[in-house]
Design an enzyme around this catalytic site. Structure first.
Site, mmCIF file in Angstrom:
data_model
loop_
_atom_site.group_PDB
_atom_site.id
_atom_site.type_symbol
_atom_site.label_atom_id
_atom_site.label_comp_id
_atom_site.label_asym_id
_atom_site.label_seq_id
_atom_site.Cartn_x
_atom_site.Cartn_y
_atom_site.Cartn_z
ATOM 1 N N HIS A 176 4.265 0.830 2.334
ATOM 2 C CA HIS A 176 4.997 0.540 2.029
ATOM 3 C C HIS A 176 5.802 1.404 0.833
ATOM 4 O O HIS A 176 7.025 1.270 0.949
ATOM 5 C CB HIS A 176 4.657 -0.017 0.873
ATOM 6 C CG HIS A 176 4.379 -1.273 2.101
ATOM 7 N ND1 HIS A 176 2.971 -1.582 1.596
ATOM 8 C CD2 HIS A 176 4.705 -2.416 3.227
ATOM 9 C CE1 HIS A 176 3.113 -2.662 3.102
ATOM 10 N NE2 HIS A 176 3.203 -3.337 3.619
ATOM 11 N N ASP A 219 5.256 0.296 13.007
ATOM 12 C CA ASP A 219 6.137 -0.704 13.992
ATOM 13 C C ASP A 219 7.137 -0.288 14.857
ATOM 14 O O ASP A 219 8.140 -0.234 14.332
ATOM 15 C CB ASP A 219 6.170 -1.681 12.789
ATOM 16 C CG ASP A 219 4.856 -1.992 11.519
ATOM 17 O OD1 ASP A 219 4.253 -2.884 12.530
ATOM 18 O OD2 ASP A 219 5.264 -1.854 10.822
ATOM 19 N N ARG A 252 -3.530 -5.407 6.743
ATOM 20 C CA ARG A 252 -4.624 -5.970 7.361
ATOM 21 C C ARG A 252 -5.651 -5.065 7.219
ATOM 22 O O ARG A 252 -6.832 -5.887 7.343
ATOM 23 C CB ARG A 252 -4.422 -6.481 8.742
ATOM 24 C CG ARG A 252 -3.023 -6.887 8.989
ATOM 25 C CD ARG A 252 -2.979 -7.256 10.456
ATOM 26 N NE ARG A 252 -1.763 -8.913 10.707
ATOM 27 C CZ ARG A 252 -1.156 -8.799 10.786
ATOM 28 N NH1 ARG A 252 -0.125 -7.830 10.714
ATOM 29 N NH2 ARG A 252 -0.254 -9.671 11.521
ATOM 30 N N MET A 292 -2.386 3.174 7.738
ATOM 31 C CA MET A 292 -2.037 2.213 6.321
ATOM 32 C C MET A 292 -1.533 0.697 6.912
ATOM 33 O O MET A 292 -0.824 0.751 7.677
ATOM 34 C CB MET A 292 -1.865 2.507 5.369
ATOM 35 C CG MET A 292 -2.189 3.359 4.723
ATOM 36 S SD MET A 292 -1.878 3.709 2.231
ATOM 37 C CE MET A 292 -3.055 5.013 2.293
ATOM 38 N N GLY A 295 9.417 1.114 8.737
ATOM 39 C CA GLY A 295 7.936 2.717 8.951
ATOM 40 C C GLY A 295 7.677 2.439 11.085
ATOM 41 O O GLY A 295 7.937 1.280 10.910
ATOM 42 N N HIS A 352 1.181 -1.342 0.278
ATOM 43 C CA HIS A 352 0.287 0.112 -0.069
ATOM 44 C C HIS A 352 0.804 0.954 -0.451
ATOM 45 O O HIS A 352 2.112 1.352 0.062
ATOM 46 C CB HIS A 352 -1.035 -0.247 1.613
ATOM 47 C CG HIS A 352 -0.165 -0.550 2.424
ATOM 48 N ND1 HIS A 352 1.055 0.711 2.853
ATOM 49 C CD2 HIS A 352 -0.585 -1.156 3.133
ATOM 50 C CE1 HIS A 352 1.444 0.147 4.130
ATOM 51 N NE2 HIS A 352 0.479 -1.473 4.818
HETATM 52 P P1 AMP Z 1 5.025 -5.218 6.239
HETATM 53 O O1 AMP Z 1 4.683 -5.883 5.022
HETATM 54 O O2 AMP Z 1 3.650 -5.077 7.294
HETATM 55 O O3 AMP Z 1 6.043 -5.741 7.520
HETATM 56 O O4 AMP Z 1 5.309 -3.751 6.515
HETATM 57 C C1 AMP Z 1 6.905 -3.747 5.463
HETATM 58 C C2 AMP Z 1 7.648 -2.425 6.510
HETATM 59 O O5 AMP Z 1 6.812 -1.048 5.409
HETATM 60 C C3 AMP Z 1 7.421 -2.344 7.770
HETATM 61 O O6 AMP Z 1 8.333 -1.224 8.002
HETATM 62 C C4 AMP Z 1 6.253 -1.494 8.336
HETATM 63 O O7 AMP Z 1 6.616 -0.426 9.336
HETATM 64 C C5 AMP Z 1 6.100 -0.482 7.016
HETATM 65 N N1 AMP Z 1 4.758 0.398 6.727
HETATM 66 C C6 AMP Z 1 3.824 -0.197 7.037
HETATM 67 N N2 AMP Z 1 2.337 0.368 7.481
HETATM 68 C C7 AMP Z 1 3.113 1.717 7.034
HETATM 69 C C8 AMP Z 1 2.470 2.638 7.187
HETATM 70 N N3 AMP Z 1 1.227 2.968 7.632
HETATM 71 N N4 AMP Z 1 3.772 3.614 6.572
HETATM 72 C C9 AMP Z 1 4.904 3.452 6.541
HETATM 73 N N5 AMP Z 1 5.440 2.487 6.369
HETATM 74 C C10 AMP Z 1 4.708 1.869 7.205
#
Ligand code: AMP
Length: 281
Positions: free
Chosen positions: A37, A150, A187, A184, A147, A34
């Site tokens: 990312h 997290d 999930r 964002m 991000g 999204h």
């Molecule tokens: P994930 O695919 O959920 O493991 O996230 C991959 C990376 O994208 C991680 O470093 C997350 O913290 C970051 N991320 C996920 N959602 C967001 C968001 N809304 N804003 C900024 N970074 C994000």
């Protein structure tokens, strides 16, 4: 965009680039991409000669089998999105590629893995650290982008990189939100339209806390929040904590720290969401 599934092939591709002294920016993800990312990839593109994104739904960081099963997987649209922002390289390894043998590594987290998310998702940060370390060994990034949605994950990775001397600069990136303030998240796709609307209570709560921080006592704030969530039949609060940004120790009084973050986790229907806001730094 180059796409690799085998680690030896991506290593062979990146080796001459690194040897040339070029910088590699790395964005590890679990896919279902999204704008959050994509903002990490855009930032990485601005600061590096080449950007690698990885998509791997890491089974060992899921403490709940159902959560792993229903995690959204949208590989074709992910590839299109990455191409549209000119990501240079995508690494999409299989489970066998990442874990030819069951991983047994352990780390000293100095307690950071036992609080907040760690308390409700035992083994989660162990799984995250193992996969990120492996990905770093394969990609050899100069900088890696995480991000702060997290936040605890970013802090733990930052500390482990230092501790293990991995030589990667960790770049924290701001939270990208939907129009109603909901952070964002992949999930969010699993929420019904009504749940998605109701889920804005997480960020509404955090903004409300920010206005009161330093004035109302921490206990008063927590009590009010518990009451507010009890009234909402769509959203079940899992935790709300006000903690020190570096030790993640729960605070009872504002004067206990100069660097303070509020963290929240809640279940909206069957979907678990997290968010946070920096109160003082
Ligand atoms: P994930 O695919 O959920 O493991 O996230 C991959 C990376 O994208 C991680 O470093 C997350 O913290 C970051 N991320 C996920 N959602 C967001 C968001 N809304 N804003 C900024 N970074 C994000």
């Amino acid at each position: 965009m180059k796409i690799f599934q085998a680690s030896n092939e991506i290593k062979d591709y990146l080796f001459p680039i690194l040897k040339d002294g070029k910088s590699i920016g790395f964005v590890p993800t679990m896919g279902a991409l999204h704008e959050g990312h994509l903002s990490l990839i855009t930032e990485a593109k601005e600061e590096n000669n080449l950007v690698v994104c990885s998509i791997f739904v890491n089974p060992i960081q899921f403490n709940n089998k159902e959560d792993l099963k229903k995690y959204p997987r949208t590989h074709e649209t992910d590839i299109q999105k990455l191409k549209s922002i000119n990501c240079d390289v995508l690494f999409m390894p299989s489970e066998e590629e990442m874990y030819p043998e069951a991983p047994t590594e352990t780390f000293d987290f100095e307690g950071l893995n036992k609080v907040l998310e760690g308390k409700f998702r035992p083994g989660h940060f162990e799984g995250v650290t193992i996969v990120v370390k492996r990905l770093f060994e394969i990609v050899n990034p100069t900088k890696a982008y995480f991000g702060i949605k997290d936040y605890q994950q970013m802090l733990i990775i930052h500390n482990q990189v230092k501790k293990l001397g991995l030589g990667v600069e960790i770049v924290p990136c701001s939270i990208i939100r939907e129009e109603n303030g909901l952070a964002m998240s992949s999930r969010n796709e699993l929420l019904s339209p009504v749940e998605r609307k109701q889920a804005s209570i997480l960020y509404e709560t955090l903004k409300w806390v920010k206005i009161r921080s330093g004035f109302a006592t921490i206990e008063e704030i927590k009590q009010q929040i518990r009451l507010q969530f009890k009234k909402n039949k769509f959203v079940e609060l899992e935790y709300f904590e006000i903690v020190d940004m570096y030790t993640l120790k729960s605070l009872n009084r504002w004067a206990e720290s100069n660097n303070i973050i509020a963290c929240i986790a809640a279940n909206v229907g069957n979907v678990r969401l997290i968010d946070n806001i920096i109160l003082f730094s």
